[in-house]
Design a protein around this motif. Structure first.
Motif, PDB file in Angstrom:
ATOM      1  N   GLU A 135       0.472  -1.806   0.330  1.00 44.95           N
ATOM      2  CA  GLU A 135       0.019  -0.484   0.066  1.00 44.95           C
ATOM      3  C   GLU A 135       0.801   0.643  -0.062  1.00 44.95           C
ATOM      4  N   ASN A 136       2.105   1.270   0.658  1.00 45.33           N
ATOM      5  CA  ASN A 136       3.033   2.285   0.899  1.00 45.33           C
ATOM      6  C   ASN A 136       3.276   2.685  -0.352  1.00 45.33           C
ATOM      7  N   LYS A 137       4.521   1.407  -0.825  1.00 43.39           N
ATOM      8  CA  LYS A 137       4.788   1.854  -2.585  1.00 43.39           C
ATOM      9  C   LYS A 137       3.913   2.362  -3.430  1.00 43.39           C
ATOM     10  N   LEU A 138       2.970   1.848  -3.752  1.00 46.94           N
ATOM     11  CA  LEU A 138       1.535   2.227  -4.251  1.00 46.94           C
ATOM     12  C   LEU A 138       1.121   3.319  -4.191  1.00 46.94           C
ATOM     13  N   LYS A 139       0.976   4.294  -2.746  1.00 41.49           N
ATOM     14  CA  LYS A 139       0.892   5.575  -2.590  1.00 41.49           C
ATOM     15  C   LYS A 139       2.096   6.331  -3.183  1.00 41.49           C
ATOM     16  N   LYS A 140       3.041   5.949  -2.426  1.00 43.84           N
ATOM     17  CA  LYS A 140       4.022   6.463  -3.148  1.00 43.84           C
ATOM     18  C   LYS A 140       4.299   6.786  -5.075  1.00 43.84           C
ATOM     19  N   GLU A 141       3.838   6.426  -5.387  1.00 48.84           N
ATOM     20  CA  GLU A 141       4.132   5.761  -6.750  1.00 48.84           C
ATOM     21  C   GLU A 141       2.537   7.088  -7.405  1.00 48.84           C
ATOM     22  N   GLU A 142       1.658   7.139  -6.641  1.00 47.39           N
ATOM     23  CA  GLU A 142       0.281   7.177  -6.794  1.00 47.39           C
ATOM     24  C   GLU A 142      -0.454   6.838  -7.823  1.00 47.39           C
ATOM     25  N   ILE A 143      -0.397   5.392  -7.283  1.00 50.84           N
ATOM     26  CA  ILE A 143      -1.186   4.806  -8.620  1.00 50.84           C
ATOM     27  C   ILE A 143      -2.226   3.621  -7.296  1.00 50.84           C
ATOM     28  N   LEU A 144      -1.758   4.201  -5.912  1.00 49.66           N
ATOM     29  CA  LEU A 144      -2.566   3.162  -5.575  1.00 49.66           C
ATOM     30  C   LEU A 144      -4.729   3.308  -5.712  1.00 49.66           C
ATOM     31  N   ASP A 145      -5.479   2.439  -5.429  1.00 46.23           N
ATOM     32  CA  ASP A 145      -6.969   2.650  -6.334  1.00 46.23           C
ATOM     33  C   ASP A 145      -7.431   1.810  -4.863  1.00 46.23           C
ATOM     34  N   ARG A 146      -8.154   2.684  -3.976  1.00 45.04           N
ATOM     35  CA  ARG A 146      -9.238   2.102  -2.664  1.00 45.04           C
ATOM     36  C   ARG A 146     -10.300   1.153  -3.324  1.00 45.04           C
ATOM     37  N   ARG A 147     -10.672   1.384  -4.178  1.00 40.27           N
ATOM     38  CA  ARG A 147     -11.667   0.414  -4.735  1.00 40.27           C
ATOM     39  C   ARG A 147     -10.929  -0.986  -4.881  1.00 40.27           C
ATOM     40  N   ILE A 148     -10.351  -1.538  -4.988  1.00 41.37           N
ATOM     41  CA  ILE A 148      -9.287  -2.554  -5.389  1.00 41.37           C
ATOM     42  C   ILE A 148      -8.405  -2.710  -3.842  1.00 41.37           C
ATOM     43  N   PRO A 149      -8.995  -4.116  -3.277  1.00 38.92           N
ATOM     44  CA  PRO A 149      -8.189  -4.145  -2.043  1.00 38.92           C
ATOM     45  C   PRO A 149      -7.202  -4.894  -2.721  1.00 38.92           C
ATOM     46  N   ILE A 150      -6.166  -4.212  -1.338  1.00 38.87           N
ATOM     47  CA  ILE A 150      -4.421  -5.163  -1.392  1.00 38.87           C
ATOM     48  C   ILE A 150      -4.902  -6.432  -1.651  1.00 38.87           C
ATOM     49  N   CYS A 151      -5.604  -7.202  -0.246  1.00 33.30           N
ATOM     50  CA  CYS A 151      -5.872  -8.224  -0.234  1.00 33.30           C
ATOM     51  C   CYS A 151      -7.146  -8.730   0.373  1.00 33.30           C
ATOM     52  N   PRO A 152      -6.984  -9.138  -0.237  1.00 32.73           N
ATOM     53  CA  PRO A 152      -8.792  -9.727  -0.687  1.00 32.73           C
ATOM     54  C   PRO A 152      -9.368 -10.447   0.448  1.00 32.73           C
ATOM     55  N   ASN A 153     -10.666 -10.220   0.887  1.00 35.55           N
ATOM     56  CA  ASN A 153     -11.242 -10.298   2.188  1.00 35.55           C
ATOM     57  C   ASN A 153     -10.727  -9.809   3.384  1.00 35.55           C
ATOM     58  N   LEU A 154      -9.821  -9.051   3.216  1.00 41.98           N
ATOM     59  CA  LEU A 154      -9.059  -8.252   5.163  1.00 41.98           C
ATOM     60  C   LEU A 154      -9.672  -7.177   5.108  1.00 41.98           C
TER      61      LEU A 154
END
Length: 84
Positions: free
Chosen positions: A65-84
């Motif tokens: 999540e931190n790496k995706l945020k840093k690259e500005e490509i984090l999409d909160r609609r898509i879970p990092i891990c399923p069912n967490l």
């Protein structure tokens, strides 16, 4: 578990080997290859050691999540891990 790590390692190596073979045929640039494995339920110390020994970077969901945020490509609609 260790079996999952071994399977992932095998797939990552096959992918890299395939790229190297194609690289020579198609004159591709050199690829900087690094395999990351995200453990949605956490890493145990022995599996971290084994992953590193095999050249796999062990990643926690928070790390990803931190790496995706840093690259500005984090999409909160898509879970990092399923069912967490």
């Amino acid at each position: 578990d260790l079996d999952d790590l071994k399977k992932f390692d095998r797939k990552a190596r096959l992918f890299h080997e395939k790229y190297l073979a194609e690289k020579n045929v198609w004159n591709y640039d050199e690829l900087s290859f690094e395999a990351w494995m995200v453990a949605c339920y956490g890493w145990k110390a022995d599996l971290i050691r084994e992953a590193k020994r095999r050249g796999i970077v062990p990643i926690t969901p928070k790390d990803l999540e931190n790496k995706l945020k840093k690259e500005e490509i984090l999409d909160r609609r898509i879970p990092i891990c399923p069912n967490l």
